[in-house]
Design a protein around this motif. Structure first.
Motif, short mmCIF file in Angstrom:
data_model
loop_
_atom_site.label_atom_id
_atom_site.label_comp_id
_atom_site.label_asym_id
_atom_site.label_seq_id
_atom_site.Cartn_x
_atom_site.Cartn_y
_atom_site.Cartn_z
N LEU A 73 0.84 -1.19 0.00
CA LEU A 73 0.00 0.00 0.00
C LEU A 73 0.88 1.25 0.00
O LEU A 73 1.97 1.25 0.57
CB LEU A 73 -0.90 0.02 1.24
N THR A 74 0.38 2.29 -0.61
CA THR A 74 1.09 3.56 -0.57
C THR A 74 0.86 4.20 0.79
O THR A 74 -0.08 3.83 1.52
CB THR A 74 0.60 4.53 -1.66
N ARG A 75 1.66 5.18 1.14
CA ARG A 75 1.50 5.87 2.41
C ARG A 75 0.12 6.53 2.48
O ARG A 75 -0.54 6.51 3.50
CB ARG A 75 2.60 6.91 2.58
N GLU A 76 -0.33 7.09 1.38
CA GLU A 76 -1.64 7.74 1.34
C GLU A 76 -2.76 6.72 1.59
O GLU A 76 -3.73 7.01 2.30
CB GLU A 76 -1.86 8.45 -0.01
N GLN A 77 -2.65 5.53 0.99
CA GLN A 77 -3.67 4.50 1.21
C GLN A 77 -3.70 4.06 2.67
O GLN A 77 -4.76 3.82 3.24
CB GLN A 77 -3.39 3.28 0.31
N LEU A 79 -2.84 5.81 5.31
CA LEU A 79 -3.30 6.87 6.21
C LEU A 79 -4.70 7.40 5.90
O LEU A 79 -5.23 8.19 6.67
CB LEU A 79 -2.31 8.04 6.17
N GLN A 80 -5.32 6.95 4.80
CA GLN A 80 -6.59 7.55 4.39
C GLN A 80 -7.71 7.39 5.41
O GLN A 80 -8.61 8.22 5.49
CB GLN A 80 -7.03 7.01 3.03
N ASN A 81 -7.72 6.34 6.20
CA ASN A 81 -8.77 6.14 7.20
C ASN A 81 -8.29 6.36 8.63
O ASN A 81 -9.00 6.04 9.58
CB ASN A 81 -9.36 4.73 7.07
#
Length: 100
Positions: A73-77, A79-81
């Motif tokens: 997973l990317t860092r954004e994925q 941290l998204q939730n």
């Protein structure tokens, strides 16, 4: 069948287990442990070498998926939730005292 469990044996087991038993508890446990030993003896009488030992009556197999390398997973994925994030990391309440 001769009773193998006596009140003296129950008291001795209590001492070994460091459990203080009252006389009423010794009497109750003597009967209960004697019944357990008698039931184990009955099972041992019918258990024979031609009966295969089983740990479960229904055949079971491993139900886990194969361990395969996939795309991370990317860092954004990740941290998204997150309830709170800052600087690309999870933000959590401090739990260590100042002495740590």
């Amino acid at each position: 069948m001769v009773s193998e469990i006596t009140p003296d044996l129950v008291r001795h087991l209590g001492v070994l287990a460091r459990i203080k038993l009252t006389d009423a508890e010794v009497t109750q446990l003597t009967g209960q442990l004697d019944a357990i030993v008698d039931n184990i003896a009955k099972v041992s009488e019918v258990a024979t070498d031609d009966v295969v030992a089983t740990s479960h009556p229904i055949p079971m197999s491993n139900v886990l998926r194969p361990d395969e390398v996939g795309e991370p997973l990317t860092r954004e994925q990740v941290l998204q939730n997150a309830p709170d994030a800052a600087d690309g990391r999870f933000r959590v309440t401090a739990i260590l005292g100042e002495e740590q």
